[in-house]
Design a protein around this motif. Structure first.
Motif, short mmCIF file in Angstrom:
data_model
loop_
_atom_site.label_atom_id
_atom_site.label_comp_id
_atom_site.label_asym_id
_atom_site.label_seq_id
_atom_site.Cartn_x
_atom_site.Cartn_y
_atom_site.Cartn_z
N VAL A 150 0.92 -0.97 -0.08
CA VAL A 150 0.01 -0.10 0.06
C VAL A 150 0.73 1.22 0.12
CG1 VAL A 150 -1.67 1.36 1.41
CG2 VAL A 150 -1.94 -0.91 1.04
N CYS A 151 1.87 1.46 0.88
CA CYS A 151 2.66 2.42 0.89
C CYS A 151 3.66 2.51 0.00
CB CYS A 151 3.45 2.65 2.13
SG CYS A 151 2.21 2.72 3.82
N PRO A 152 4.36 3.64 -0.38
CA PRO A 152 5.26 3.76 -1.77
C PRO A 152 6.66 3.17 -1.06
CG PRO A 152 4.97 5.87 -0.69
CD PRO A 152 3.91 4.92 -0.07
N ILE A 153 6.68 1.94 -0.69
CA ILE A 153 8.00 1.40 -0.02
C ILE A 153 8.51 0.49 -1.35
CG2 ILE A 153 8.97 -0.07 1.55
CD1 ILE A 153 7.04 0.91 3.58
N GLN A 154 9.73 0.34 -1.54
CA GLN A 154 10.15 -0.30 -2.60
C GLN A 154 10.46 -1.46 -2.11
OE1 GLN A 154 11.33 0.32 -5.94
NE2 GLN A 154 9.89 2.07 -5.92
N VAL A 155 10.07 -2.76 -2.69
CA VAL A 155 10.34 -4.01 -2.25
C VAL A 155 11.70 -4.09 -2.30
CG1 VAL A 155 9.80 -6.47 -3.01
CG2 VAL A 155 7.97 -4.95 -3.28
#
Lengths: 119, 229
Positions: B50-55
């Motif tokens: 959901v959040c803009p965190i890079q995998v």
């Protein structure tokens, strides 16, 4: 109190480093952390290290062991590779080997106990 | 370098926050399926999606957990030390039972992987599947396996043993307390040890000792074995 807590942590880290160092220096193929475990165990038994020195740090660590497995599981689902891995043949291997492991232990122990009773 | 430290911090903070929230829930409602192992992972996956965190940055940051895992292996010496007198009294059946069970498990994995022509990397992740996670991960990475796959195999194996183990042992007429405890601890490690505690104190002690001994045995056996072959 705070410094004590850190001292406990550093004692355990020291054993980890010692174990890894020994594994590297003597080319022992066993993981360094396992050698650290055995060393710490021997030191506890001989009384060189008292249990109270490391008890707080270790019980905290063991209580929250679960957290260490969360990142690998998360990584697995994010990589979406787990459907490729979980083929039916892998599942069969997992089921059969789990049962073998379980029954192997149970029957071996029963066999020993029965033999002792006969004696 | 700053990127890397940032990733490590991001990974640590998100994981600890998720774990903490789920642990609070688990302690409040005390339901087995609320175990933070499942709920926190689920929450974390949601958060990352959901959040803009890079995998990739999360994965890069999670290398820090490999070091924490090695640390955890060393601390397993403490429970072993606490059970020392119990271990000394029953060493014969503990060692023989655990060694038989663990080796039989590894042999079946090796044999069946030959039949199914498994990849080497998959096999390396499968071999330590019966032992407790911190040691299983160390063994599998030493063999060249993937840590995420190993976690999956360890958890599934433990769940299989946990669901069919008690019934199977009952059906086959295994009555001995030590046999039941040791079998559950060897095949389902932590989960099995907790399950055998339900039967009684002796079974529980046997279960947790079996967990440690089988992990130690495998972690020594596998590298030595692969060293000579």
């Amino acid at each position: 109190m705070k410094t004590r807590w850190f001292l406990q942590l550093f004692t355990i880290i020291g054993f980890l480093l010692l174990g890894s160092g020994i594994a590297k220096a003597f080319h022992i193929p066993v993981p360094g952390s396992v050698i650290g475990l055995l060393l710490l165990f021997v030191f506890l038994l001989t009384g060189i290290i008292k249990l109270e020195w490391i008890e707080r740090a270790s019980s905290f660590q063991l209580k929250h062991l679960t957290i260490l497995f969360i990142p690998p599981i998360t990584g697995l689902f994010l990589s979406s590779a787990f459907l490729e891995i979980l083929h039916w043949n892998v599942l069969i291997i997992l089921i059969v080997s789990s049962i073998c492991c379980l029954l192997g232990t149970a029957f071996a122990v029963e066999w020993i106990e029965k033999r002792r009773d006969v004696k | 370098m700053t990127m890397f430290i940032g990733n490590v911090l991001l990974c640590l903070v998100t994981t600890i926050v998720c774990y903490y929230i789920c642990l609070k829930f688990y302690l409040k409602y005390k339901k087995g399926w609320l175990n933070p192992l499942y709920t926190a992972s689920f929450l974390l996956i949601l958060l990352i999606l959901v959040c803009p965190i890079q995998v990739d940055s999360y994965k890069e940051g999670s290398t820090i957990f490999n070091y924490l895992l090695q640390f955890a292996v060393v601390t397993l010496a403490v429970p072993l030390y606490k059970q020392w007198s119990f271990l000394k009294k029953n060493y014969k059946k503990i060692f023989i039972g655990v060694i038989c069970g663990t080796s039989l498990g590894v042999i079946t994995v090796l044999g069946m992987s030959q039949i199914f022509h498994l990849q080497e990397q998959l096999l390396a992740s499968l071999i330590p599947r019966s032992v407790t996670l911190p040691i299983a991960l160390t063994v599998s990475s030493g063999l060249g396996g993937l840590s995420s796959t190993t976690v999956l195999f360890v958890v599934i194996s433990a769940l299989i043993s946990l669901t069919i183990g008690p019934k199977l042992l009952n059906k086959l007429g295994i009555r001995s307390k030590s046999a039941k405890g040791l079998a559950m601890g060897t095949s389902a490690q932590m989960l099995g040890a907790t399950r055998s505690l339900v039967w009684g104190e002796e079974e529980g002690a046997m279960g947790s000792i079996a967990m440690t001994i089988s992990a130690l045995f495998l972690s020594v056996l596998v590298p030595v074995f692969s060293y000579f072959t």
